[in-house]
Scaffold this motif. Structure first.
Motif, PDB file in Angstrom:
ATOM      1  N   SER A 236      19.992  31.435  40.497  1.00 56.40           N
ATOM      2  CA  SER A 236      20.176  31.979  39.149  1.00 56.40           C
ATOM      3  C   SER A 236      19.154  33.085  38.915  1.00 56.40           C
ATOM      4  CB  SER A 236      20.005  30.878  38.093  1.00 56.40           C
ATOM      5  OG  SER A 236      20.967  29.858  38.284  1.00 56.40           O
ATOM      6  N   TYR A 237      19.558  34.067  38.133  1.00 57.51           N
ATOM      7  CA  TYR A 237      18.652  35.156  37.779  1.00 57.51           C
ATOM      8  C   TYR A 237      17.630  34.636  36.778  1.00 57.51           C
ATOM      9  CZ  TYR A 237      17.158  39.864  36.475  1.00 57.51           C
ATOM     10  OH  TYR A 237      16.423  40.993  36.246  1.00 57.51           O
ATOM     11  N   THR A 238      16.357  34.912  37.032  1.00 59.79           N
ATOM     12  CA  THR A 238      15.289  34.295  36.234  1.00 59.79           C
ATOM     13  C   THR A 238      15.251  34.819  34.799  1.00 59.79           C
ATOM     14  OG1 THR A 238      13.766  35.969  37.087  1.00 59.79           O
ATOM     15  CG2 THR A 238      13.865  33.881  38.267  1.00 59.79           C
ATOM     16  N   LYS A 239      15.691  36.047  34.545  1.00 56.75           N
ATOM     17  CA  LYS A 239      15.566  36.618  33.207  1.00 56.75           C
ATOM     18  C   LYS A 239      16.674  36.161  32.268  1.00 56.75           C
ATOM     19  CE  LYS A 239      12.901  40.690  34.491  1.00 56.75           C
ATOM     20  NZ  LYS A 239      12.822  42.170  34.444  1.00 56.75           N
ATOM     21  N   GLY A 244      25.013  34.065  39.933  1.00 53.79           N
ATOM     22  CA  GLY A 244      25.983  35.052  40.353  1.00 53.79           C
ATOM     23  C   GLY A 244      25.451  36.456  40.509  1.00 53.79           C
ATOM     24  N   HIS A 245      24.197  36.736  40.139  1.00 53.03           N
ATOM     25  CA  HIS A 245      23.646  38.076  40.265  1.00 53.03           C
ATOM     26  C   HIS A 245      22.125  37.984  40.339  1.00 53.03           C
ATOM     27  CE1 HIS A 245      24.105  37.224  35.899  1.00 53.03           C
ATOM     28  NE2 HIS A 245      22.851  37.636  35.886  1.00 53.03           N
ATOM     29  N   ASN A 246      21.529  39.112  40.710  1.00 53.84           N
ATOM     30  CA  ASN A 246      20.083  39.205  40.787  1.00 53.84           C
ATOM     31  C   ASN A 246      19.621  40.473  40.092  1.00 53.84           C
ATOM     32  OD1 ASN A 246      20.905  41.143  42.592  1.00 53.84           O
ATOM     33  ND2 ASN A 246      20.302  39.999  44.423  1.00 53.84           N
ATOM     34  N   THR A 247      18.367  40.870  40.345  1.00 50.40           N
ATOM     35  CA  THR A 247      17.830  42.050  39.675  1.00 50.40           C
ATOM     36  C   THR A 247      18.590  43.324  40.046  1.00 50.40           C
ATOM     37  OG1 THR A 247      15.664  40.994  39.738  1.00 50.40           O
ATOM     38  CG2 THR A 247      15.700  43.344  39.261  1.00 50.40           C
ATOM     39  N   ARG A 248      19.031  43.413  41.298  1.00 50.84           N
ATOM     40  CA  ARG A 248      19.687  44.633  41.766  1.00 50.84           C
ATOM     41  C   ARG A 248      21.122  44.722  41.275  1.00 50.84           C
ATOM     42  NH1 ARG A 248      22.697  45.588  46.165  1.00 50.84           N
ATOM     43  NH2 ARG A 248      22.244  43.504  46.962  1.00 50.84           N
ATOM     44  N   THR A 249      21.839  43.599  41.241  1.00 51.03           N
ATOM     45  CA  THR A 249      23.265  43.609  40.888  1.00 51.03           C
ATOM     46  C   THR A 249      23.531  43.325  39.418  1.00 51.03           C
ATOM     47  OG1 THR A 249      23.446  41.273  41.486  1.00 51.03           O
ATOM     48  CG2 THR A 249      23.872  42.894  43.221  1.00 51.03           C
ATOM     49  N   PHE A 250      22.483  43.034  38.627  1.00 52.47           N
ATOM     50  CA  PHE A 250      22.694  42.698  37.214  1.00 52.47           C
ATOM     51  C   PHE A 250      22.980  43.966  36.408  1.00 52.47           C
ATOM     52  CE2 PHE A 250      20.889  41.852  32.927  1.00 52.47           C
ATOM     53  CZ  PHE A 250      21.818  40.917  32.533  1.00 52.47           C
TER      54      PHE A 250
END
Length: 307
Positions: A236-239, A244-250
């Motif tokens: 999971s994305y921390t923010k 389903g996504h990370n910092t680059r794909t968000f």
């Protein structure tokens, strides 16, 4: 092996592929006079050279030489203070074996051989001439077992004479009698003239933080527990806390309050500009000031004036 098979058939099959001389005391050689399954000497040496492992070659060798030099002196000084003929740990272990041999009855069979009755149909053969016992503890470790001690108590002989000489204080003093002589500093070393200079190797610093500990095997115990695998696990994305996504794909704005405030601000701004366009056109400076006043009045929050 039948007991291991009852616990785990895979472990029993894994042990069958290994040489029994490396893991079973029943197949150990009696030449080394040790029944340990550990590599404590290697582990201890790796620990004391931890400071020197990442240094240059000469610096590393100098640190190791000084540590070994001081270690030899320390061990010799400690060995000179031993009161008895045996090392303290061996003397303590021998006294414990003497207390365990109280309920054992040896029977003399001739030629320094004894038949030792341990009750419940358990008997062992002790040969004092060959320094051997059928339980193999005396053969492997060089320290008399409880069956041998019971025979020695009948003969009223000293137990220390039957302990292997590798455990005596005299042997330990002979081991640490060869000391390392001190060496001058690098500035006082003699320069070799009839030899081409050896250039240092090109330093290639790898990526990441330098490792201080050695790489452990797969089946070796780790202090922090086994490392869990992350395969087939969705992160999971921390923010935003959604998978389903990370910092680059968000693609979006983090936080619902920020999204709502920005959308309401844009809506109010659009309404203010449309109303100003339909009304009479005042001068440019008055038009900009009116637009700013109307926009601030319709915002969902109040702002403090800078002035």
């Amino acid at each position: 092996m039948s007991e291991i098979r009852s616990l785990s058939e895979s472990d029993e099959a894994w042990l069958h592929d290994k040489d029994p001389r490396t893991w079973s005391r029943a197949h150990f050689s009696i030449r080394c006079q040790s029944d340990l399954l550990l590599n404590n000497n290697s582990e201890y040496f790796n620990k004391i050279i931890l400071e020197a492992r990442d240094k240059l070659i000469l610096t590393m060798l100098e640190i190791i030489r000084r540590k070994v030099m001081t270690r030899l002196v320390f061990m010799r000084e400690v060995a000179e203070k031993y009161p008895g003929p045996l090392c303290p740990r061996i003397q303590k272990k021998l006294s414990e074996i003497v207390s365990q041999s109280n309920n054992i009855w040896p029977v003399y069979a001739g030629n320094k051989k004894y038949e030792v009755d341990c009750r419940f149909g358990n008997k062992h053969v002790v040969d004092l001439f060959k320094s051997s016992c059928s339980c193999r503890k005396w053969d492997l470790s060089g320290i008399p077992c409880k069956h041998t001690v019971s025979c020695m108590q009948v003969l009223a002989v000293s137990l220390e004479t039957y302990v292997n000489t590798c455990y005596t204080v005299t042997t330990k003093l002979n081991i640490y009698s060869y000391l390392i002589n001190p060496v001058k500093g690098p500035m006082q070393w003699e320069h070799v003239r009839d030899m081409e200079p050896i250039l240092p190797p090109i330093i290639r610093r790898p990526t990441g933080r330098p490792k201080q500990t050695r790489m452990k095997e797969v089946d070796e115990v780790r202090k922090s527990g086994p490392k869990l695998s992350k395969t087939r696990q969705q992160a999971s994305y921390t923010k935003c806390g959604k998978p389903g996504h990370n910092t680059r794909t968000f693609k979006g704005i983090v936080g619902a309050n920020q999204m709502a405030s920005q959308s309401s601000s844009l809506q109010i701004l659009n309404q203010a500009t449309s109303m100003d366009n339909t009304s009479s056109q005042p001068p440019l400076t008055q038009q900009s000031s009116n637009l700013t006043t109307n926009f601030r009045a319709k915002l969902p929050f109040k702002r403090k004036s800078v002035l």
